[in-house]
Design a protein around this motif. Structure first.
Motif, PDB file in Angstrom:
ATOM      1  N   TRP A 186       0.980  -1.255  -0.119  1.00 46.61           N
ATOM      2  CA  TRP A 186       0.131   0.019  -0.008  1.00 46.61           C
ATOM      3  C   TRP A 186       0.768   1.187  -0.052  1.00 46.61           C
ATOM      4  N   GLY A 187       0.374   2.281  -0.165  1.00 50.60           N
ATOM      5  CA  GLY A 187       1.137   3.556  -0.415  1.00 50.60           C
ATOM      6  C   GLY A 187       0.089   4.774  -0.593  1.00 50.60           C
ATOM      7  N   SER A 188       0.765   6.094  -0.866  1.00 54.97           N
ATOM      8  CA  SER A 188       0.235   7.147  -1.078  1.00 54.97           C
ATOM      9  C   SER A 188       1.227   8.126  -1.769  1.00 54.97           C
ATOM     10  N   VAL A 189       0.684   9.065  -2.484  1.00 61.45           N
ATOM     11  CA  VAL A 189       1.556   9.970  -3.000  1.00 61.45           C
ATOM     12  C   VAL A 189       0.611  11.385  -3.111  1.00 61.45           C
ATOM     13  N   ILE A 190       1.429  12.425  -2.493  1.00 64.88           N
ATOM     14  CA  ILE A 190       0.868  13.684  -2.301  1.00 64.88           C
ATOM     15  C   ILE A 190       1.371  14.595  -3.281  1.00 64.88           C
ATOM     16  N   MET A 191       0.809  15.342  -4.080  1.00 66.03           N
ATOM     17  CA  MET A 191       0.890  16.287  -4.884  1.00 66.03           C
ATOM     18  C   MET A 191       0.262  17.596  -5.200  1.00 66.03           C
ATOM     19  N   ARG A 192       0.968  18.479  -5.412  1.00 67.21           N
ATOM     20  CA  ARG A 192       0.300  20.173  -5.502  1.00 67.21           C
ATOM     21  C   ARG A 192       0.273  20.112  -6.977  1.00 67.21           C
ATOM     22  N   TRP A 193      -0.834  20.379  -7.578  1.00 66.75           N
ATOM     23  CA  TRP A 193      -0.978  20.383  -8.927  1.00 66.75           C
ATOM     24  C   TRP A 193      -0.474  21.799  -9.516  1.00 66.75           C
TER      25      TRP A 193
END
Length: 335
Positions: free
Chosen positions: A328-335
């Protein structure tokens, strides 16, 4: 240090729509049973004899992504291809895309992390760019599930869930450290590997053994899933991965402009949405139309959400996945 940001996205799904009513003609199931448990109304399955494959679908999605990024195939420095359904046991689909698109002899890497495949692939591509090694990395998630499903009543609990499709993104270098991928968070727990698995063919259950046995009751080469156990773990790990990403960037759940969860089960996504107090405008789901496309699900959903204008400049976008492995995992991004 550089940052990486998505500069182009695209997806491809087969034309062939398979509804729940269509499945009821193959196995003992019905539309109400499937929708109640999964939220799925229909999915896309490759038509037999069409010649479509995981690699070919991935290449079609990649063409769109590269064009939207304002680049050509010759501008791509590296390929990361995520799939659990490769065209061949080996080599992987990444090199096939390099050939199909007639790209330079760039490197190609295949990622086998199933439902978390796109998250892991984005993380790999992000690190290649942040270290300065590459400028533009093509990331693909593609799945051809329908050819490997048990389409009888015996396999209905799994077979009704999965669909075929592909998505791709171009990750490019940016010197603006406030935009693009802010952080990624990856985890695994291998002790639960057999709760969601295809056991053969493998070195433990290899081709001669299968051919010699020719046993119609041997289901080891069909997907097996302990549904309730997977569901219970998914809702916990989804939450943990999202919280970890938010804390790493000093933001709150209320700051999320768009959450794109892996499209495993609409009930999981709804549980997560409710737990974090997110509105319908803050979460994008499309599993009702495509089923679970595993490594392709997040990028297909992300592309659709962007195409519909649901993701705008400076939005905080969160991607999260959970699946076989368990990973499992996540990615956080600012568009």
């Amino acid at each position: 240090m550089y940052n990486s940001k998505i500069t182009g996205m695209g997806y491809f799904v087969p034309d062939n729509i398979v509804t729940n009513d269509d499945l009821s003609k193959m196995m003992d199931t019905n539309d109400a049973w499937i929708q109640e448990r999964t939220g799925i109304k229909e999915r896309r399955w490759i038509k037999e004899g069409s010649g479509e494959t995981s690699a070919s679908m991935g290449a079609k999605a990649a063409k769109i992504a590269i064009e939207r990024a304002g680049l050509t195939k010759d501008d791509i420095d590296f390929i990361v291809f995520a799939t659990l359904s490769p065209d061949m046991y080996f080599p992987g689909c990444g090199v096939q895309v390099q050939d199909i698109l007639d790209m330079p002899t760039i490197g190609a890497l295949d990622v086998r992390n199933q439902c978390s495949g796109f998250i892991y692939s984005l993380s790999v591509a992000d690190q290649f760019i942040k270290t300065g090694m590459y400028k533009n990395v093509l990331v693909i998630g593609s799945e051809f599930h329908s050819g490997g499903l048990d389409k009888t009543t015996r396999g209905r609990s799994v077979s009704v869930i999965f669909g075929d499709g592909a998505g791709a993104a171009v990750l490019s270098r940016t010197e603006d450290n406030t935009k693009g991928i802010l952080s990624s968070h990856l985890h695994s727990e291998g002790k639960h590997a057999r709760e969601l698995v295809v056991e053969g063919p493998s070195i433990a259950h290899w081709v001669p053994e299968i051919l010699e046995a020719n046993d119609p009751n041997d289901t080891s080469y069909y997907p097996y899933m302990n549904g309730q156990f997977v569901f219970k773990n998914a809702v916990v790990r989804f939450s943990e991965a999202i919280i970890e990403g938010l804390k790493a960037n000093n933001v709150e759940a209320s700051d999320i402009d768009m959450l794109i969860p892996h499209q495993a089960n609409l009930r999981i996504a709804q549980f997560i949405q409710k737990k974090f107090g997110l509105s319908d405008d803050q979460v994008y789901n499309n599993i009702m139309n495509y089923g679970n496309t595993t490594a392709a699900s997040i990028i297909i959903a992300l592309t659709e959400a962007w195409e519909k204008g649901k993701i705008k400049d400076n939005d905080l976008v969160v991607l999260a996945a959970f699946g076989s492995g368990f990973t499992w995992g996540s990615v956080i991004m600012r568009w």
